[in-house]
Design a protein around this motif. Structure first.
Motif, short mmCIF file in Angstrom:
data_model
loop_
_atom_site.label_atom_id
_atom_site.label_comp_id
_atom_site.label_asym_id
_atom_site.label_seq_id
_atom_site.Cartn_x
_atom_site.Cartn_y
_atom_site.Cartn_z
N GLU A 141 0.83 -1.21 0.00
CA GLU A 141 0.00 0.00 0.00
C GLU A 141 0.87 1.26 0.00
OE1 GLU A 141 -2.41 -0.91 3.46
OE2 GLU A 141 -4.14 -1.31 2.15
N GLN A 142 1.98 1.23 0.72
CA GLN A 142 2.88 2.39 0.74
C GLN A 142 3.61 2.57 -0.59
OE1 GLN A 142 2.82 4.71 3.17
NE2 GLN A 142 1.13 3.41 3.84
N THR A 143 3.93 1.46 -1.24
CA THR A 143 4.54 1.54 -2.57
C THR A 143 3.57 2.20 -3.54
OG1 THR A 143 5.89 -0.42 -2.15
CG2 THR A 143 5.54 0.18 -4.46
N LEU A 144 2.31 1.82 -3.44
CA LEU A 144 1.29 2.44 -4.30
C LEU A 144 1.07 3.90 -3.94
CD1 LEU A 144 -1.17 -0.56 -4.64
CD2 LEU A 144 0.46 0.30 -6.34
N ALA A 145 1.26 4.24 -2.67
CA ALA A 145 1.16 5.65 -2.26
C ALA A 145 2.30 6.47 -2.89
CB ALA A 145 1.20 5.78 -0.74
N MET A 146 3.46 5.85 -3.05
CA MET A 146 4.57 6.54 -3.69
C MET A 146 4.26 6.80 -5.16
SD MET A 146 7.96 4.95 -1.88
CE MET A 146 7.41 3.37 -1.29
N ARG A 147 3.50 5.92 -5.76
CA ARG A 147 3.06 6.12 -7.15
C ARG A 147 2.24 7.40 -7.25
NH1 ARG A 147 -1.72 2.37 -8.87
NH2 ARG A 147 -2.48 3.51 -7.09
N GLU A 148 1.41 7.65 -6.22
CA GLU A 148 0.57 8.84 -6.23
C GLU A 148 1.40 10.12 -6.20
OE1 GLU A 148 -2.74 8.82 -6.70
OE2 GLU A 148 -2.50 6.65 -6.92
N GLN A 149 2.59 10.05 -5.64
CA GLN A 149 3.44 11.23 -5.53
C GLN A 149 4.09 11.62 -6.86
OE1 GLN A 149 6.15 10.35 -2.29
NE2 GLN A 149 4.73 11.23 -0.81
N VAL A 150 4.04 10.72 -7.83
CA VAL A 150 4.66 11.01 -9.13
C VAL A 150 3.61 11.07 -10.24
CG1 VAL A 150 6.93 10.11 -8.51
CG2 VAL A 150 5.23 8.58 -9.50
N LYS A 151 2.37 11.34 -9.85
CA LYS A 151 1.28 11.44 -10.84
C LYS A 151 1.69 12.40 -11.95
CE LYS A 151 -2.42 9.05 -9.78
NZ LYS A 151 -2.74 7.89 -10.56
N GLY A 152 1.37 12.01 -13.17
CA GLY A 152 1.71 12.86 -14.30
C GLY A 152 2.92 12.36 -15.06
N SER A 153 3.70 11.50 -14.44
CA SER A 153 4.85 10.90 -15.11
C SER A 153 4.57 9.41 -15.26
CB SER A 153 6.13 11.11 -14.31
OG SER A 153 7.19 10.35 -14.87
N ALA A 154 4.12 9.02 -16.43
CA ALA A 154 3.71 7.62 -16.65
C ALA A 154 4.86 6.65 -16.38
CB ALA A 154 3.19 7.45 -18.07
N ALA A 155 6.07 7.01 -16.76
CA ALA A 155 7.21 6.12 -16.54
C ALA A 155 7.49 5.92 -15.05
CB ALA A 155 8.44 6.67 -17.24
N ALA A 156 7.42 7.01 -14.28
CA ALA A 156 7.66 6.90 -12.84
C ALA A 156 6.54 6.11 -12.17
CB ALA A 156 7.77 8.30 -12.22
N GLU A 157 5.30 6.37 -12.57
CA GLU A 157 4.18 5.60 -12.02
C GLU A 157 4.34 4.12 -12.33
OE1 GLU A 157 0.04 7.04 -12.29
OE2 GLU A 157 0.92 8.80 -13.28
N ALA A 158 4.75 3.81 -13.56
CA ALA A 158 4.94 2.42 -13.97
C ALA A 158 6.00 1.75 -13.10
CB ALA A 158 5.33 2.35 -15.44
N GLY A 159 7.03 2.49 -12.76
CA GLY A 159 8.07 1.92 -11.89
C GLY A 159 7.54 1.51 -10.54
N TRP A 160 6.69 2.36 -9.94
CA TRP A 160 6.12 2.03 -8.63
C TRP A 160 5.10 0.90 -8.74
CZ3 TRP A 160 8.96 3.00 -4.84
CH2 TRP A 160 9.69 4.18 -4.74
N VAL A 161 4.34 0.85 -9.83
CA VAL A 161 3.39 -0.25 -10.01
C VAL A 161 4.15 -1.56 -10.17
CG1 VAL A 161 1.62 -1.20 -11.55
CG2 VAL A 161 1.54 1.21 -10.92
N MET A 162 5.24 -1.54 -10.93
CA MET A 162 6.07 -2.74 -11.09
C MET A 162 6.62 -3.20 -9.75
SD MET A 162 7.41 -5.02 -13.07
CE MET A 162 7.56 -4.49 -14.75
N GLU A 163 7.07 -2.25 -8.94
CA GLU A 163 7.58 -2.58 -7.60
C GLU A 163 6.49 -3.24 -6.75
OE1 GLU A 163 10.18 -2.78 -4.34
OE2 GLU A 163 10.67 -2.19 -6.37
N ALA A 164 5.27 -2.69 -6.81
CA ALA A 164 4.16 -3.25 -6.05
C ALA A 164 3.83 -4.66 -6.52
CB ALA A 164 2.93 -2.35 -6.16
N LEU A 165 3.87 -4.89 -7.83
CA LEU A 165 3.61 -6.23 -8.36
C LEU A 165 4.65 -7.24 -7.88
CD1 LEU A 165 2.48 -5.36 -11.99
CD2 LEU A 165 1.15 -6.63 -10.28
N GLN A 166 5.89 -6.82 -7.83
CA GLN A 166 6.94 -7.71 -7.33
C GLN A 166 6.72 -8.05 -5.86
OE1 GLN A 166 10.48 -5.57 -8.43
NE2 GLN A 166 10.51 -6.42 -10.49
N GLN A 167 6.28 -7.06 -5.08
CA GLN A 167 6.01 -7.31 -3.66
C GLN A 167 4.81 -8.22 -3.48
OE1 GLN A 167 5.53 -3.28 -2.36
NE2 GLN A 167 7.69 -3.01 -1.89
N LEU A 168 3.82 -8.10 -4.35
CA LEU A 168 2.60 -8.91 -4.23
C LEU A 168 2.87 -10.40 -4.46
CD1 LEU A 168 -0.12 -6.70 -5.93
CD2 LEU A 168 -0.15 -7.57 -3.59
#
Length: 192
Positions: A141-168
């Protein structure tokens, strides 16, 4: 003498007799001093014969950081307390979990994630799979919260989503979230 000097500085900072430098808070300033005192004591005394002044300084910083909800300092002093065998995982892990769960929305998610991660690691030593799973999900959940901090940058958001998927991958029963994040990841990757 060195351990005594470090402990005196820690207590002075936490009790307000000494002022922290460079606009840091007293807890953050005291943490490396406690760490150094622990290292010196480890190399000069037996585990069963640690100086009481050192134990008191560690306890003071631990309690102060916990009571002030200073997550960044608390997770580090909790980790040191466990690593130097001053506190047991059974005491530290629930306190970490409570502090992480009580973190305000918008708190520094990286520090909160680190708290969840340490609690999960300590629950492994306690063979508490359910609590570990709960903490691992808190970290996601905190990894996904970090994604929210980079809204507007698709590449940065994708990085945090990828990190969350690895943790899941290490969490049971979250297949629907994993599926939704995979779809979101593809969308973000295409957008970037």
């Amino acid at each position: 003498s060195a351990v005594e000097a470090y402990c005196g500085s820690v207590v002075g900072l936490l009790e307000g007799r000494l002022k922290p430098s460079l606009r840091r808070n007293a807890n953050a300033e005291a943490l490396p001093l406690v760490h150094r005192a622990l290292q010196i004591a480890r190399d000069t005394t037996k585990t069963s014969n640690r100086p009481q002044r050192l134990l008191d300084a560690v306890t003071l910083l631990y309690d102060t950081a916990r009571d002030q909800k200073d997550i960044a300092t608390f997770v580090d002093i909790a980790d040191l307390s466990f690593a130097f065998k001053l506190r047991k995982a059974a005491i530290i892990a629930p306190e970490l979990e409570l502090l992480a769960a009580a973190a305000l929305v918008g708190s520094f998610p990286l520090a909160v994630k680190k708290t969840w991660d340490l609690a999960a690691r300590l629950y492994i030593t306690l063979n508490d799979k359910e609590a570990r799973q709960r903490c691992l999900f808190g970290a996601v959940e905190q990894t996904l919260a970090m994604r929210e901090q980079v809204k507007g940058s698709a590449a940065a958001e994708a990085g945090w989503v990828m990190e969350a998927l690895q943790q899941l991958r290490h969490i049971d029963g979250r297949e629907e979230l994993e599926y939704n994040l995979e779809i979101e990841l593809r969308r973000l990757q295409k957008a970037s």
